[in-house]
Design a protein around this motif. Structure first.
Motif, PDB file in Angstrom:
ATOM      1  N   ALA A 138       0.834  -1.203   0.000  1.00  0.00           N
ATOM      2  CA  ALA A 138       0.000   0.000   0.000  1.00  0.00           C
ATOM      3  C   ALA A 138       0.868   1.251   0.000  1.00  0.00           C
ATOM      4  CB  ALA A 138      -0.931  -0.005   1.213  1.00  0.00           C
ATOM      5  N   GLN A 139       1.941   1.251   0.781  1.00  0.00           N
ATOM      6  CA  GLN A 139       2.848   2.400   0.812  1.00  0.00           C
ATOM      7  C   GLN A 139       3.500   2.617  -0.554  1.00  0.00           C
ATOM      8  OE1 GLN A 139       3.196   4.512   3.417  1.00  0.00           O
ATOM      9  NE2 GLN A 139       4.469   5.790   2.106  1.00  0.00           N
ATOM     10  N   ALA A 140       3.891   1.549  -1.221  1.00  0.00           N
ATOM     11  CA  ALA A 140       4.476   1.662  -2.560  1.00  0.00           C
ATOM     12  C   ALA A 140       3.462   2.243  -3.545  1.00  0.00           C
ATOM     13  CB  ALA A 140       4.974   0.299  -3.041  1.00  0.00           C
ATOM     14  N   HIS A 141       2.207   1.828  -3.422  1.00  0.00           N
ATOM     15  CA  HIS A 141       1.149   2.368  -4.287  1.00  0.00           C
ATOM     16  C   HIS A 141       0.985   3.875  -4.059  1.00  0.00           C
ATOM     17  CE1 HIS A 141      -2.579   2.698  -6.503  1.00  0.00           C
ATOM     18  NE2 HIS A 141      -3.105   3.294  -5.443  1.00  0.00           N
ATOM     19  N   ILE A 142       0.976   4.293  -2.819  1.00  0.00           N
ATOM     20  CA  ILE A 142       0.840   5.722  -2.493  1.00  0.00           C
ATOM     21  C   ILE A 142       2.010   6.515  -3.081  1.00  0.00           C
ATOM     22  CG2 ILE A 142       0.939   7.379  -0.578  1.00  0.00           C
ATOM     23  CD1 ILE A 142      -0.605   5.216   1.083  1.00  0.00           C
ATOM     24  N   GLU A 143       3.215   6.012  -2.907  1.00  0.00           N
ATOM     25  CA  GLU A 143       4.392   6.730  -3.408  1.00  0.00           C
ATOM     26  C   GLU A 143       4.411   6.791  -4.927  1.00  0.00           C
ATOM     27  OE1 GLU A 143       7.817   5.104  -1.428  1.00  0.00           O
ATOM     28  OE2 GLU A 143       7.039   5.684   0.539  1.00  0.00           O
ATOM     29  N   LEU A 144       3.956   5.736  -5.589  1.00  0.00           N
ATOM     30  CA  LEU A 144       3.861   5.765  -7.048  1.00  0.00           C
ATOM     31  C   LEU A 144       2.820   6.777  -7.523  1.00  0.00           C
ATOM     32  CD1 LEU A 144       4.235   2.039  -8.114  1.00  0.00           C
ATOM     33  CD2 LEU A 144       5.583   3.965  -8.954  1.00  0.00           C
ATOM     34  N   GLU A 145       1.705   6.862  -6.810  1.00  0.00           N
ATOM     35  CA  GLU A 145       0.671   7.846  -7.165  1.00  0.00           C
ATOM     36  C   GLU A 145       1.196   9.265  -6.993  1.00  0.00           C
ATOM     37  OE1 GLU A 145      -2.725   8.064  -8.440  1.00  0.00           O
ATOM     38  OE2 GLU A 145      -1.712   6.296  -9.232  1.00  0.00           O
ATOM     39  N   LEU A 146       1.924   9.510  -5.906  1.00  0.00           N
ATOM     40  CA  LEU A 146       2.512  10.834  -5.689  1.00  0.00           C
ATOM     41  C   LEU A 146       3.520  11.170  -6.791  1.00  0.00           C
ATOM     42  CD1 LEU A 146       3.016  10.742  -1.815  1.00  0.00           C
ATOM     43  CD2 LEU A 146       1.344  12.103  -3.086  1.00  0.00           C
ATOM     44  N   ALA A 147       4.333  10.209  -7.156  1.00  0.00           N
ATOM     45  CA  ALA A 147       5.305  10.425  -8.225  1.00  0.00           C
ATOM     46  C   ALA A 147       4.597  10.703  -9.549  1.00  0.00           C
ATOM     47  CB  ALA A 147       6.227   9.208  -8.351  1.00  0.00           C
ATOM     48  N   ARG A 148       3.525   9.967  -9.824  1.00  0.00           N
ATOM     49  CA  ARG A 148       2.765  10.179 -11.065  1.00  0.00           C
ATOM     50  C   ARG A 148       2.182  11.580 -11.103  1.00  0.00           C
ATOM     51  NH1 ARG A 148      -2.327  10.166 -12.667  1.00  0.00           N
ATOM     52  NH2 ARG A 148      -3.108   9.531 -10.637  1.00  0.00           N
ATOM     53  N   LEU A 149       1.632  12.043  -9.989  1.00  0.00           N
ATOM     54  CA  LEU A 149       1.063  13.389  -9.944  1.00  0.00           C
ATOM     55  C   LEU A 149       2.139  14.452 -10.151  1.00  0.00           C
ATOM     56  CD1 LEU A 149      -1.462  12.886  -7.018  1.00  0.00           C
ATOM     57  CD2 LEU A 149      -2.023  13.294  -9.430  1.00  0.00           C
ATOM     58  N   MET A 150       3.297  14.284  -9.550  1.00  0.00           N
ATOM     59  CA  MET A 150       4.381  15.254  -9.747  1.00  0.00           C
ATOM     60  C   MET A 150       4.875  15.234 -11.185  1.00  0.00           C
ATOM     61  SD  MET A 150       4.752  17.089  -7.153  1.00  0.00           S
ATOM     62  CE  MET A 150       6.223  17.938  -7.652  1.00  0.00           C
ATOM     63  N   MET A 151       4.940  14.060 -11.786  1.00  0.00           N
ATOM     64  CA  MET A 151       5.368  13.969 -13.184  1.00  0.00           C
ATOM     65  C   MET A 151       4.357  14.670 -14.081  1.00  0.00           C
ATOM     66  SD  MET A 151       4.680  12.065 -16.229  1.00  0.00           S
ATOM     67  CE  MET A 151       3.737  10.728 -15.570  1.00  0.00           C
ATOM     68  N   GLN A 152       3.058  14.472 -13.819  1.00  0.00           N
ATOM     69  CA  GLN A 152       2.029  15.136 -14.609  1.00  0.00           C
ATOM     70  C   GLN A 152       2.091  16.654 -14.424  1.00  0.00           C
ATOM     71  OE1 GLN A 152      -1.493  13.021 -13.319  1.00  0.00           O
ATOM     72  NE2 GLN A 152      -1.510  11.818 -15.202  1.00  0.00           N
ATOM     73  N   LYS A 153       2.364  17.101 -13.202  1.00  0.00           N
ATOM     74  CA  LYS A 153       2.479  18.537 -12.954  1.00  0.00           C
ATOM     75  C   LYS A 153       3.664  19.101 -13.734  1.00  0.00           C
ATOM     76  CE  LYS A 153       3.226  22.020  -9.397  1.00  0.00           C
ATOM     77  NZ  LYS A 153       3.459  22.282  -7.974  1.00  0.00           N
ATOM     78  N   ALA A 154       4.785  18.406 -13.699  1.00  0.00           N
ATOM     79  CA  ALA A 154       5.968  18.864 -14.427  1.00  0.00           C
ATOM     80  C   ALA A 154       5.688  18.922 -15.923  1.00  0.00           C
ATOM     81  CB  ALA A 154       7.157  17.948 -14.136  1.00  0.00           C
ATOM     82  N   ALA A 155       5.020  17.910 -16.461  1.00  0.00           N
ATOM     83  CA  ALA A 155       4.686  17.902 -17.895  1.00  0.00           C
ATOM     84  C   ALA A 155       3.743  19.054 -18.233  1.00  0.00           C
ATOM     85  CB  ALA A 155       4.056  16.566 -18.285  1.00  0.00           C
ATOM     86  N   PHE A 156       2.746  19.294 -17.393  1.00  0.00           N
ATOM     87  CA  PHE A 156       1.804  20.390 -17.612  1.00  0.00           C
ATOM     88  C   PHE A 156       2.535  21.729 -17.600  1.00  0.00           C
ATOM     89  CE2 PHE A 156      -0.838  23.754 -15.811  1.00  0.00           C
ATOM     90  CZ  PHE A 156      -1.856  23.813 -16.765  1.00  0.00           C
ATOM     91  N   LEU A 157       3.384  21.957 -16.586  1.00  0.00           N
ATOM     92  CA  LEU A 157       4.114  23.218 -16.495  1.00  0.00           C
ATOM     93  C   LEU A 157       5.028  23.420 -17.699  1.00  0.00           C
ATOM     94  CD1 LEU A 157       4.979  23.238 -12.688  1.00  0.00           C
ATOM     95  CD2 LEU A 157       3.358  24.737 -13.875  1.00  0.00           C
ATOM     96  N   TYR A 158       5.671  22.356 -18.140  1.00  0.00           N
ATOM     97  CA  TYR A 158       6.539  22.464 -19.309  1.00  0.00           C
ATOM     98  C   TYR A 158       5.716  22.809 -20.549  1.00  0.00           C
ATOM     99  CZ  TYR A 158       9.949  21.582 -22.894  1.00  0.00           C
ATOM    100  OH  TYR A 158      10.782  21.731 -23.977  1.00  0.00           O
ATOM    101  N   ASP A 159       4.578  22.136 -20.721  1.00  0.00           N
ATOM    102  CA  ASP A 159       3.704  22.421 -21.870  1.00  0.00           C
ATOM    103  C   ASP A 159       3.193  23.855 -21.857  1.00  0.00           C
ATOM    104  OD1 ASP A 159       3.988  19.901 -22.904  1.00  0.00           O
ATOM    105  OD2 ASP A 159       2.059  19.152 -22.161  1.00  0.00           O
ATOM    106  N   GLU A 160       3.011  24.417 -20.654  1.00  0.00           N
ATOM    107  CA  GLU A 160       2.521  25.790 -20.514  1.00  0.00           C
ATOM    108  C   GLU A 160       3.641  26.829 -20.662  1.00  0.00           C
ATOM    109  OE1 GLU A 160      -0.806  26.865 -20.002  1.00  0.00           O
ATOM    110  OE2 GLU A 160      -1.084  24.806 -20.704  1.00  0.00           O
ATOM    111  N   GLY A 161       4.878  26.360 -20.841  1.00  0.00           N
ATOM    112  CA  GLY A 161       6.000  27.273 -21.025  1.00  0.00           C
ATOM    113  C   GLY A 161       6.712  27.670 -19.745  1.00  0.00           C
ATOM    114  N   ASP A 162       6.356  27.067 -18.639  1.00  0.00           N
ATOM    115  CA  ASP A 162       6.997  27.373 -17.351  1.00  0.00           C
ATOM    116  C   ASP A 162       8.143  26.383 -17.143  1.00  0.00           C
ATOM    117  OD1 ASP A 162       7.770  27.968 -14.777  1.00  0.00           O
ATOM    118  OD2 ASP A 162       5.789  27.667 -13.871  1.00  0.00           O
ATOM    119  N   ASP A 163       9.263  26.660 -17.792  1.00  0.00           N
ATOM    120  CA  ASP A 163      10.395  25.736 -17.736  1.00  0.00           C
ATOM    121  C   ASP A 163      11.000  25.658 -16.340  1.00  0.00           C
ATOM    122  OD1 ASP A 163      11.882  23.910 -19.303  1.00  0.00           O
ATOM    123  OD2 ASP A 163      13.594  25.267 -19.249  1.00  0.00           O
TER     124      ASP A 163
END
Length: 171
Positions: A138-163
Motif C-alpha cells: 500500500a505504501q508503494a502504491h501511495i508513493e507511485l501515485e505521488l510520483a505520477r502526480l508530480m510527473m504530470q504537474k511537471a509535464a503540464f508546467l513544461y507544456d505551458e511554457g513554465d520551464d
C-alpha cells in the motif's frame, strides 16, 4: 576539434547524427564554453562500439569515442554563447520522460507483487492478507501515485511554457 571522453548512449546505430555537448574556446579569454554540435555518424574520428548488456531490450547501448573529430562551423547548434541554455532547455522534458518511464516500471513491478501476494498462500490464506505484506504494498502504491502526480504537474508546467516550474517539479 572534439576529442577524448567516452560516452554511453543508445540509438546511434539508427540515427543519422548525434547531438554532442562539446566546448569552444573563447578567443579573447581562452575560457571554454559548452556548446551543442551535430555530429554525422560517418564523421572521421567518431566511433561507436556496441556494449553487451545482460538484459536485452529494443534499444542497444553504445560506447562513443571522439578522436580528433573536426567539424565545420555549421555543425554548431545555435549561437556558441547559448550552449548552456540550450543544454538546460533539453533537460526538463528529458526528466519528465524519465520519470514517466520509471513510474511505468514501478507500476508494473507493483502489479506483479500484488498479484503474487494474492496468489501465494501460507496457512490457508494469501500472504497479502498479512499486514507485513499488505502495508508495504500500500505504501508503494501511495508513493507511485505521488510520483505520477508530480510527473504530470511537471509535464503540464513544461507544456505551458513554465520551464523553471517544470524543472522544480521534475526534480
Amino acid at each position: 576539434v572534439l576529442s577524448g571522453r567516452k560516452v554511453f548512449i543508445s540509438g546511434v546505430d539508427i540515427a543519422d547524427a548525434t547531438l554532442i555537448v562539446g566546448r569552444t574556446e573563447d578567443a579573447r579569454t581562452g575560457s571554454l564554453k559548452p556548446c551543442l554540435f551535430i555530429v554525422p555518424r560517418d564523421t572521421e574520428g567518431f566511433g561507436r562500439r556496441r556494449i553487451d548488456m545482460e538484459l536485452q531490450g529494443a534499444e542497444k547501448q553504445f560506447e562513443l569515442t571522439l578522436d580528433e573529430v573536426r567539424l565545420p562551423a555549421d555543425a554548431l547548434v545555435g549561437h556558441e554563447d547559448a550552449g548552456l541554455l540550450q543544454l538546460f532547455a533539453g533537460l526538463n522534458p528529458e526528466r519528465v520522460m524519465t520519470a514517466a518511464f520509471a513510474i511505468g516500471m514501478g507500476r508494473h513491478a507493483l502489479g506483479r507483487a500484488v498479484e503474487y501476494a494474492r496468489e501465494r498462500t501460507v496457512w490457508k490464506a494469501p500472504i497479502g492478507a498479512h499486514q507485513a505484506i499488505a502495508h508495504p504494498l500500500a505504501q508503494a502504491h501511495i508513493e507511485l501515485e505521488l510520483a505520477r502526480l508530480m510527473m504530470q504537474k511537471a509535464a503540464f508546467l513544461y507544456d505551458e511554457g513554465d520551464d523553471v516550474g517544470a524543472g522544480e517539479a521534475a526534480n
